[in-house]
Design an enzyme around this catalytic site. Structure first.
Site, PDB file in Angstrom:
ATOM      1  N   GLU A   1       1.325  -0.828  -0.085  1.00 21.79           N
ATOM      2  CA  GLU A   1       0.160  -0.304  -0.164  1.00 21.79           C
ATOM      3  C   GLU A   1       1.277   0.733  -0.264  1.00 21.79           C
ATOM      4  O   GLU A   1       0.137   2.378  -0.465  1.00 21.79           O
ATOM      5  CB  GLU A   1      -0.838  -0.362   1.272  1.00 21.79           C
ATOM      6  CG  GLU A   1      -1.140   1.169   1.256  1.00 21.79           C
ATOM      7  CD  GLU A   1      -2.968   1.466   0.092  1.00 21.79           C
ATOM      8  OE1 GLU A   1      -3.136   0.357  -0.613  1.00 21.79           O
ATOM      9  OE2 GLU A   1      -3.421   2.707   0.460  1.00 21.79           O
TER      10      GLU A   1
ATOM     11  N   LYS B   1       2.016   1.670  -3.285  1.00 20.94           N
ATOM     12  CA  LYS B   1       0.918   2.020  -4.020  1.00 20.94           C
ATOM     13  C   LYS B   1       1.501   3.694  -3.684  1.00 20.94           C
ATOM     14  O   LYS B   1       1.005   4.795  -5.351  1.00 20.94           O
ATOM     15  CB  LYS B   1       0.203   1.269  -4.050  1.00 20.94           C
ATOM     16  CG  LYS B   1      -1.051   1.600  -4.728  1.00 20.94           C
ATOM     17  CD  LYS B   1      -2.721   1.623  -4.015  1.00 20.94           C
ATOM     18  CE  LYS B   1      -4.410   2.326  -4.641  1.00 20.94           C
ATOM     19  NZ  LYS B   1      -5.059   1.900  -4.255  1.00 20.94           N
TER      20      LYS B   1
ATOM     21  N   VAL C   1     -10.752   1.917   0.999  1.00 26.17           N
ATOM     22  CA  VAL C   1     -10.260   3.335   1.890  1.00 26.17           C
ATOM     23  C   VAL C   1      -9.252   4.051   1.507  1.00 26.17           C
ATOM     24  O   VAL C   1      -9.417   5.320   1.871  1.00 26.17           O
ATOM     25  CB  VAL C   1     -10.377   2.274   3.637  1.00 26.17           C
ATOM     26  CG1 VAL C   1      -9.352   3.121   3.815  1.00 26.17           C
ATOM     27  CG2 VAL C   1     -10.864   1.273   4.100  1.00 26.17           C
ATOM     28  N   ASP C   2      -8.380   3.800   0.580  1.00 23.31           N
ATOM     29  CA  ASP C   2      -7.263   4.542   0.122  1.00 23.31           C
ATOM     30  C   ASP C   2      -8.251   5.440  -1.373  1.00 23.31           C
ATOM     31  O   ASP C   2      -7.267   6.346  -1.554  1.00 23.31           O
ATOM     32  CB  ASP C   2      -6.507   4.490   0.131  1.00 23.31           C
ATOM     33  CG  ASP C   2      -5.799   2.854  -1.256  1.00 23.31           C
ATOM     34  OD1 ASP C   2      -6.959   2.949  -1.924  1.00 23.31           O
ATOM     35  OD2 ASP C   2      -5.100   3.044  -1.270  1.00 23.31           O
ATOM     36  N   ALA C   3      -9.088   5.023  -1.774  1.00 26.02           N
ATOM     37  CA  ALA C   3      -9.802   5.431  -2.924  1.00 26.02           C
ATOM     38  C   ALA C   3      -9.940   7.494  -2.888  1.00 26.02           C
ATOM     39  O   ALA C   3      -9.051   8.209  -3.867  1.00 26.02           O
ATOM     40  CB  ALA C   3     -10.960   5.142  -3.807  1.00 26.02           C
TER      41      ALA C   3
END
Lengths: 137, 75
Positions: A86, A89, B57-59
């Protein structure tokens, strides 16, 4: 390798394959829409394509690394791997956005962000339809 | 003055996005470990679910980071 380890590997591989199929469909739609926009305006067309690439490249890396088959992995190691992928990313996204805004001139920010946001939303919907067991828990 | 306000807006956008993402992903990781401790046989399933929910969550923080980068480099 134990029976549990084999099962874990198979589950990750199946999910990975499904996620990659979603990315492929999203990429095909983005190329198709961009090709259509090419007839109207070339800047809008390549901005649309860039928006799709900005979504797809970091997510492909994330999916490839996070869902790599590692049979018999402990929960702690799996979590560390998920967090590391993550972070990478996010790093790739930041570098890619900065590179696009510095290097690409002229650019249509509206079509870039609209494509990026639409790709995110379609990704949510597709992935939730793919595996919505967590909604039923 | 105007340029400093643009930088401040970008910093706020990215900083608040980072806080939101950190809280969400932290809670997600805690729940993942809780679930794995309760039922270790569900780790493969939890991992896939974790992957999907992390994408959700990270969008929004990603969109915030993108807009922040636009303000920093293109405005």
């Amino acid at each position: 390798m134990g029976k549990r380890g084999q099962k874990q590997g198979i589950h990750s591989q199946v999910t990975r394959k499904k996620i990659f199929r979603i990315f492929l469909i999203q990429a095909a739609i983005a190329v198709f829409v961009s090709g259509g926009l090419l007839l109207i305006d070339i800047v809008t067309a390549y901005s649309t394509l860039l928006g799709a690439a900005l979504y797809l490249i970091p997510n492909l890396y994330f999916a490839n690394r996070a869902l790599k088959s590692r049979p018999g992995q402990s929960p702690n190691t799996a979590l560390v791997e998920l967090y590391a992928s993550e972070i990478w990313k996010m790093g790739i996204s930041i570098v890619a956005f900065a590179a696009v805004f510095i290097l690409v001139e002229p650019l249509s920010p509206f079509s870039l962000f609209v494509t990026f946001i639409l790709m995110q939303i379609s990704g949510w919907i597709a992935q939730m339809n793919l595996n919505n067991r967590f909604l039923k828990l | 003055m105007e340029q400093s306000l643009v930088y401040l807006a970008a910093a706020l956008m990215m900083g608040l996005s980072a806080i939101g993402a950190a809280v969400g992903i932290g809670m997600l990781g805690g729940k993942f470990l809780e679930g794995a401790a309760r039922q270790p046989e569900l780790v493969p399933l939890l991992r896939s679910q974790f992957f999907i929910v992390m994408g959700l969550v990270d969008a929004v923080p990603m969109i915030g980071v993108g807009l922040g980068m636009y303000l920093l480099f293109a405005v």
